[in-house]
Design an enzyme around this catalytic site. Structure first.
Site, PDB file in Angstrom:
ATOM      1  N   ASP A  63       0.863  -1.177   0.000  1.00 55.25           N
ATOM      2  CA  ASP A  63       0.000   0.000   0.000  1.00 55.25           C
ATOM      3  C   ASP A  63       0.899   1.227   0.000  1.00 55.25           C
ATOM      4  O   ASP A  63       2.040   1.187   0.447  1.00 55.25           O
ATOM      5  CB  ASP A  63      -0.955   0.043   1.210  1.00 55.25           C
ATOM      6  N   TYR A 104     -11.545   7.873 -15.410  1.00 53.77           N
ATOM      7  CA  TYR A 104     -11.417   6.661 -14.574  1.00 53.77           C
ATOM      8  C   TYR A 104     -11.730   5.433 -15.439  1.00 53.77           C
ATOM      9  O   TYR A 104     -10.961   4.461 -15.462  1.00 53.77           O
ATOM     10  CB  TYR A 104     -12.376   6.751 -13.392  1.00 53.77           C
ATOM     11  N   LYS A 152      -9.235   2.262 -16.601  1.00 55.94           N
ATOM     12  CA  LYS A 152      -9.522   0.861 -16.292  1.00 55.94           C
ATOM     13  C   LYS A 152      -9.639   0.029 -17.572  1.00 55.94           C
ATOM     14  O   LYS A 152      -9.213  -1.125 -17.613  1.00 55.94           O
ATOM     15  CB  LYS A 152     -10.825   0.767 -15.482  1.00 55.94           C
TER      16      LYS A 152
HETATM   17  N1  NAD Z   1     -15.179   0.618  -4.541  1.00 52.77           N
HETATM   18  C1  NAD Z   1     -15.835   0.446  -5.681  1.00 52.77           C
HETATM   19  O1  NAD Z   1     -17.044   0.710  -5.791  1.00 52.77           O
HETATM   20  C2  NAD Z   1     -15.107  -0.099  -6.890  1.00 52.77           C
HETATM   21  C3  NAD Z   1     -15.849  -0.378  -8.055  1.00 52.77           C
HETATM   22  C4  NAD Z   1     -15.184  -0.877  -9.171  1.00 52.77           C
HETATM   23  C5  NAD Z   1     -13.803  -1.098  -9.121  1.00 52.77           C
HETATM   24  N2  NAD Z   1     -13.103  -0.797  -7.976  1.00 52.77           N
HETATM   25  C6  NAD Z   1     -11.653  -1.004  -7.984  1.00 52.77           C
HETATM   26  O2  NAD Z   1     -11.300  -1.901  -6.946  1.00 52.77           O
HETATM   27  C7  NAD Z   1      -9.995  -1.570  -6.462  1.00 52.77           C
HETATM   28  C8  NAD Z   1     -10.047  -1.389  -4.966  1.00 52.77           C
HETATM   29  O3  NAD Z   1     -11.022  -0.420  -4.647  1.00 52.77           O
HETATM   30  P1  NAD Z   1     -11.375  -0.021  -3.140  1.00 52.77           P
HETATM   31  O4  NAD Z   1     -12.760   0.470  -3.151  1.00 52.77           O
HETATM   32  O5  NAD Z   1     -10.978  -1.127  -2.223  1.00 52.77           O
HETATM   33  O6  NAD Z   1     -10.390   1.238  -2.968  1.00 52.77           O
HETATM   34  P2  NAD Z   1      -9.884   1.995  -1.662  1.00 52.77           P
HETATM   35  O7  NAD Z   1      -9.628   3.401  -2.074  1.00 52.77           O
HETATM   36  O8  NAD Z   1     -10.789   1.734  -0.492  1.00 52.77           O
HETATM   37  O9  NAD Z   1      -8.467   1.285  -1.368  1.00 52.77           O
HETATM   38  C9  NAD Z   1      -7.425   1.389  -2.306  1.00 52.77           C
HETATM   39  C10 NAD Z   1      -6.093   1.233  -1.586  1.00 52.77           C
HETATM   40  O10 NAD Z   1      -5.080   1.467  -2.588  1.00 52.77           O
HETATM   41  C11 NAD Z   1      -4.069   2.277  -2.025  1.00 52.77           C
HETATM   42  N3  NAD Z   1      -3.394   3.030  -3.077  1.00 52.77           N
HETATM   43  C12 NAD Z   1      -3.888   4.098  -3.758  1.00 52.77           C
HETATM   44  N4  NAD Z   1      -2.974   4.560  -4.618  1.00 52.77           N
HETATM   45  C13 NAD Z   1      -1.882   3.773  -4.473  1.00 52.77           C
HETATM   46  C14 NAD Z   1      -0.590   3.764  -5.068  1.00 52.77           C
HETATM   47  N5  NAD Z   1      -0.251   4.708  -5.967  1.00 52.77           N
HETATM   48  N6  NAD Z   1       0.298   2.819  -4.711  1.00 52.77           N
HETATM   49  C15 NAD Z   1      -0.040   1.878  -3.780  1.00 52.77           C
HETATM   50  N7  NAD Z   1      -1.238   1.846  -3.159  1.00 52.77           N
HETATM   51  C16 NAD Z   1      -2.146   2.785  -3.502  1.00 52.77           C
HETATM   52  C17 NAD Z   1      -4.802   3.197  -1.056  1.00 52.77           C
HETATM   53  O11 NAD Z   1      -3.926   3.733  -0.064  1.00 52.77           O
HETATM   54  C18 NAD Z   1      -5.876   2.281  -0.477  1.00 52.77           C
HETATM   55  O12 NAD Z   1      -5.451   1.653   0.728  1.00 52.77           O
HETATM   56  C19 NAD Z   1      -9.574  -0.298  -7.225  1.00 52.77           C
HETATM   57  O13 NAD Z   1      -8.755  -0.656  -8.314  1.00 52.77           O
HETATM   58  C20 NAD Z   1     -10.886   0.278  -7.694  1.00 52.77           C
HETATM   59  O14 NAD Z   1     -10.730   1.096  -8.833  1.00 52.77           O
HETATM   60  C21 NAD Z   1     -13.727  -0.317  -6.854  1.00 52.77           C
END
Ligand code: NAD
Length: 260
Positions: free
Chosen positions: A41, A161, A165
């Protein structure tokens, strides 16, 4: 043969953005399946906390904080010791303010696009490029990239975004084609709206709001997803049982936009 448990002992998995939300759920699941989990992270305190959780449950884990947008840090962390067997590209940026930070593409400027592309596309390029030589050498590897229905179906208000993706999902298909002969698979898991810290304000405070209702109206199963909705699939794809599944985008999305 079908057995209840999938055993990933002897495998090293790195999960980017593993410090919370979907990544944390995946890290706990891979730890429970017996893999050695490298929890990445940007925020070291988050990855350390997840390592502690895995260790408390008897699993093996180590915190590897780095920024996926920094290729030098990525290669240093992922090529310093034994090759990584399984890469989960999960770290993502959906906009600093989550749902609140959305806007029409025609109203954005190039400076607004960079953070999406750097994390969601370049981050995936960096990590994938760093682990592939070791996987080729071992003639075994699994790459899973967490993408979004925003990139699959289009996302009014989240165009950049979605584009980032979709780019990552496209990379997966080429990586799958280039590396299948080395025992490496690459797949995408495309998520619908999840309940994670990223979106928690919407579900915690405004679950009955018109915005929340409008989002769920597009889903056959009218609730946001939770990390455990994809963990079993991810562990299976990363195991030997997933060896003939490659280049795919598998939707875990409660039946979002089924007609697309
Ligand atoms: N939450 C949703 O509704 C949703 C929907 C579709 C896809 N996603 C995808 O699922 C994945 C996880 O989403 P989430 O909701 O758990 O996100 P989140 O923001 O809750 O957690 C993401 C984590 O990634 C870390 N992070 C961010 N940038 C970083 C970097 N440059 N290097 C290393 N770590 C980094 C953050 O510190 C955080 O702990 C993402 O790729 C997101 O795009 C999420």
């Amino acid at each position: 043969m079908l057995s209840a448990e999938i055993d990933l002992s002897g495998r090293r998995v790195v999960i980017t953005g593993g410090g919370q939300g979907v990544g944390r759920g995946l890290a706990l699941a891979f730890g429970a399946a017996g893999a050695e989990v490298l929890v990445n992270d940007l925020r070291a305190e988050r990855s350390r906390a997840v390592v502690d959780e895995i260790s408390a449950r008897g699993g093996a884990a180590v915190s590897v904080p780095f920024d996926v947008t920094d290729y030098g840090s990525v290669t240093e962390a992922l090529t310093a010791s034994e090759p990584v067997d399984i890469l989960i590209n999960n770290a993502g940026n959906a906009g600093a303010e989550g749902f609140a930070g959305r806007g029409r593409f025609a109203e954005t400027e190039p400076a607004d696009w960079e953070s999406f592309l750097r994390v969601n596309l370049y981050g995936v390029l960096h990590c994938t490029r760093a682990v592939l030589p070791g996987m080729v050498f071992n003639e075994w590897g699994r790459i899973l990239t967490i993408v979004s229905d925003a990139g699959r179906t289009g996302d009014p208000g989240g165009a950049v975004y979605g584009a980032s993706k979709a780019g990552a999902a496209g990379l997966t298909r080429s990586v799958a084609l280039e590396n299948g002969r080395f025992g490496i698979t690459a797949n995408n898991i495309s998520l619908g709206t999840m309940r994670t810290p990223l979106t928690e304000p919407l579900w915690a405070e405004q679950a009955d709001s018109p915005q929340a209702k409008a989002i769920l109206a597009n889903y056959a199963i009218r609730r946001p997803g939770v990390p455990d909705d994809l963990t079993y699939l991810a562990v299976m794809l990363a195991s030997d049982h997933g060896s003939w599944i490659t280049g795919q985008t598998i939707c875990v999305n409660g039946g979002y936009s089924l007609t697309l």
